[in-house]
Motif scaffolding. Sequence first.
Motif, PDB file in Angstrom:
ATOM      1  N   ALA A  18       1.200  -1.525  -0.410  1.00 24.03           N
ATOM      2  CA  ALA A  18       0.061  -0.073   0.054  1.00 24.03           C
ATOM      3  C   ALA A  18       0.550   1.731  -0.542  1.00 24.03           C
ATOM      4  N   CYS A  21       3.077   4.404   0.959  1.00 24.09           N
ATOM      5  CA  CYS A  21       3.080   5.447   2.134  1.00 24.09           C
ATOM      6  C   CYS A  21       3.042   6.453   1.177  1.00 24.09           C
ATOM      7  N   GLN A  29      -5.466   5.172   5.331  1.00 25.68           N
ATOM      8  CA  GLN A  29      -4.549   3.525   4.663  1.00 25.68           C
ATOM      9  C   GLN A  29      -5.328   2.426   5.955  1.00 25.68           C
ATOM     10  N   GLY A  30      -4.919   2.859   7.307  1.00 24.59           N
ATOM     11  CA  GLY A  30      -4.760   1.380   8.333  1.00 24.59           C
ATOM     12  C   GLY A  30      -6.609   1.112   7.841  1.00 24.59           C
ATOM     13  N   ILE A  75      -7.918  -0.977   4.784  1.00 21.74           N
ATOM     14  CA  ILE A  75      -7.116  -2.372   4.834  1.00 21.74           C
ATOM     15  C   ILE A  75      -7.863  -3.112   5.890  1.00 21.74           C
ATOM     16  N   ALA A  76      -8.252  -2.684   6.652  1.00 23.18           N
ATOM     17  CA  ALA A  76      -8.702  -3.175   7.879  1.00 23.18           C
ATOM     18  C   ALA A  76     -10.324  -4.066   7.674  1.00 23.18           C
ATOM     19  N   SER A  81       2.520  -7.351   1.282  1.00 21.29           N
ATOM     20  CA  SER A  81       2.205  -7.111   2.980  1.00 21.29           C
ATOM     21  C   SER A  81       0.465  -6.688   2.504  1.00 21.29           C
ATOM     22  N   GLY A  82       0.259  -5.853   3.410  1.00 19.21           N
ATOM     23  CA  GLY A  82      -0.541  -5.391   4.033  1.00 19.21           C
ATOM     24  C   GLY A  82      -1.627  -5.163   2.932  1.00 19.21           C
ATOM     25  N   GLY A  83      -1.054  -4.093   2.181  1.00 12.87           N
ATOM     26  CA  GLY A  83      -1.681  -4.473   1.155  1.00 12.87           C
ATOM     27  C   GLY A  83      -2.320  -5.020  -0.345  1.00 12.87           C
ATOM     28  N   LEU A  89      -2.758  -8.183   1.256  1.00  7.74           N
ATOM     29  CA  LEU A  89      -3.216  -9.101   2.019  1.00  7.74           C
ATOM     30  C   LEU A  89      -5.041  -8.571   1.791  1.00  7.74           C
ATOM     31  N   ILE A  97       5.560 -10.779   4.156  1.00  4.28           N
ATOM     32  CA  ILE A  97       5.047  -9.367   5.256  1.00  4.28           C
ATOM     33  C   ILE A  97       5.404  -7.898   4.551  1.00  4.28           C
ATOM     34  N   SER A  98       6.740  -7.697   3.803  1.00  8.62           N
ATOM     35  CA  SER A  98       6.726  -6.640   3.262  1.00  8.62           C
ATOM     36  C   SER A  98       7.710  -6.736   2.895  1.00  8.62           C
ATOM     37  N   LEU A 123       1.920 -11.535   8.798  1.00 10.52           N
ATOM     38  CA  LEU A 123       1.350 -10.648   8.195  1.00 10.52           C
ATOM     39  C   LEU A 123      -0.374 -11.394   8.407  1.00 10.52           C
ATOM     40  N   MET A 174      -3.417 -10.566  10.594  1.00 11.54           N
ATOM     41  CA  MET A 174      -4.016  -9.237  10.345  1.00 11.54           C
ATOM     42  C   MET A 174      -5.115  -9.625   9.912  1.00 11.54           C
ATOM     43  N   THR A 223      -2.771  -1.319  12.918  1.00 16.07           N
ATOM     44  CA  THR A 223      -3.461  -0.478  12.547  1.00 16.07           C
ATOM     45  C   THR A 223      -4.042  -0.532  11.667  1.00 16.07           C
ATOM     46  N   ALA A 224      -3.526  -1.176  10.079  1.00  9.37           N
ATOM     47  CA  ALA A 224      -4.511  -2.233   9.653  1.00  9.37           C
ATOM     48  C   ALA A 224      -5.170  -2.847   9.711  1.00  9.37           C
ATOM     49  N   SER A 225      -5.389  -3.784  10.807  1.00  9.41           N
ATOM     50  CA  SER A 225      -6.302  -4.230  11.488  1.00  9.41           C
ATOM     51  C   SER A 225      -7.034  -4.240  12.625  1.00  9.41           C
ATOM     52  N   PHE A 250      -0.516   4.472   9.538  1.00 10.24           N
ATOM     53  CA  PHE A 250      -0.242   3.033   8.563  1.00 10.24           C
ATOM     54  C   PHE A 250       1.365   3.171   8.220  1.00 10.24           C
ATOM     55  N   THR A 251       1.614   3.837   7.700  1.00  8.13           N
ATOM     56  CA  THR A 251       3.341   3.689   7.545  1.00  8.13           C
ATOM     57  C   THR A 251       3.817   4.937   8.579  1.00  8.13           C
TER      58      THR A 251
END
Lengths: 319, 288
Positions: A163, A165, A174-175, A178-179, A202-204, A206, A224-225, B178, B181, B211-213, B231-232
């Motif tokens: 995602a 930044c 952003q958080g 995604i959540a 990463s989360g972006g 997922l 994870i990154s 990851l 999440m 934060t993203a979960s 997030f970042t």
Amino acid sequence: MANTVLDFERPLLELEEKIAELRKFTDEKGIDFSEEIKTLEKRARELKKDIYGNLTPWQRVLIARHAERPTAEDYIKALIADFIELHGDRSFGDDKAIIGGIGRFQGRPVTVIGHLKGKETKQNIKRNFGMPHPEGYRKALRLMKQAEKFKRPVLCFIDTPGAYCGVGAEERGQGEAIARNLMEMSTLKTPVIAVVIGEGGSGGALALGMGDRVFMLENSVYSISSPEAFATILWKDATRAGEATEKMKMTARDLQEMGIIDEIIPEPLGGAHRDYETTARNIATAIQPHLEELIGLRFEELLANRYQKFRSIGVYQEG
Amino acid sequence: MLKDLFRKPKYVTVKPDKPAPAKRDIPEGLWVKCSDCGEIVYTKELEKNQKVCLKCQFHFRLGARERIALVADEESFRELDSNLVSVNPLGFDTYSEKLIEAQETVGINEAVITGEATINGQPVVIGVMDAQFIMGSMGSVVGEKVARMFERGLEKKLPVVLFAASGGARMQEGILALMQMAKTSSVIARFNEAGLLYISFFTDPTTGGVTASFASLGDIILAEPGTLIGFTGPRVIEQTIKQKLPQGFQRAEFMLEHGFVDAIVPRQEIKTTLAMILELHGKGVANG
């Protein structure tokens, strides 16, 4: 086709060029090089197997990021008939790092959503290198809810470094975006199939990845990154990215062994960028039976299985 | 003894009730300098003021046990799942040592402590993260404990109060981290369907995968003043965009302004605020 040549591919490409040259010679000068060509071709085949049969994780990262690697848009062109792109999150804007729309997969209406990188600089700037802002994830969610309403299966193509930044991304949550996708996808009442086609960063990644089935193309990665960020965070040294890939367990095989993904989709020898069509066909062949199976399930069963799939991930000790 | 933990995967002994070493945020000594206004404060006064600077109201960070003591009724906290401990699933060098070090210096087993408690007499399931434990990062154990908290809430029809503090998913556990999440967000979806109340409370700092979960999924989202929420993380953003970020960027006040936090609650008011919200929701069941 490949304009960008990876270092480890070079010997093969040089050999292929030589073969092409000899052919040209044969045609133009009428000299018979067929024996030489045959020998070289044999060597090329062996070399190909040698190079692509033993790729290091770092080499796979490079293939996954290859400038010519087919994108979600390429697979949509190849696999989805009557595709209509749908834009916008109905709240802030249209994020071009995510493509989404409706069309037919093997005759059946589906919703398709994917991260979208560009292949050259101009396209990449337009697509923000496949790194979505919150509105991208919200567009994706909107299309998923729409798919749920019209009982269309959802097909997600994952291909992002992560995602985005930046200031705007943070300001717009952003958080949270995604959540919310993770939470909503876990109870979406329609089958979801996710395919990691390039980088699953990463989360972006997922945020489009909570599928009933999760596939990875053979040379795609999911982690994870980015290995660069991993090396920076743990060793304060981004140049150790290559080493990081060995530790991170981010290849398709690693993830299958850990039970994170369901199936690996084979790529043609030499990587997806060398043969779009075959790769697209392999994707279709892999997902088709799963899609059929998922469509046949009752919602309760579909959702219970999806829940269990993600609920059970984790390795720990219970003393 | 704890060192054996990672060599003998069969059985472990943990020390869930070891008290947190006091004054972790504050250097040893009678006096401490406020990291915000620079005021020199008498340590005892600061402690008495719940670690909020007497001059500028700066909120020093709290450890998980300190936070529980602040919010839960005295003697009401019953810890859950303290026997869950991390392993080293990717065989990452130094991770096992890092875990032991964190356990010894921070005095807790993992980056989140969960349990049941009462807040002004009202029963809740409560979770508190501790940023000192490997940056409050989320690995398999944090994900599992958070998931089980919500399952406990579901089972007993109790509201969940969760204080987040985290640098994000735990790098050393790779993709497994990851996926926590996905796990926590799925459990919250179920919790929501049951009509139960989830209060998420951001404390300094909370970024990345937390934060993203689950931290962003509360029915009501609160934050302490000055809390970093993003997030970042700001350093990475500055490196990426090669610009200095504006003052206050990603702080709780900024997040309130942008619509991602319901209210900012100073430390002294946390308990009464939570109690009020809990009361307004009964036991958390709509037509219960």
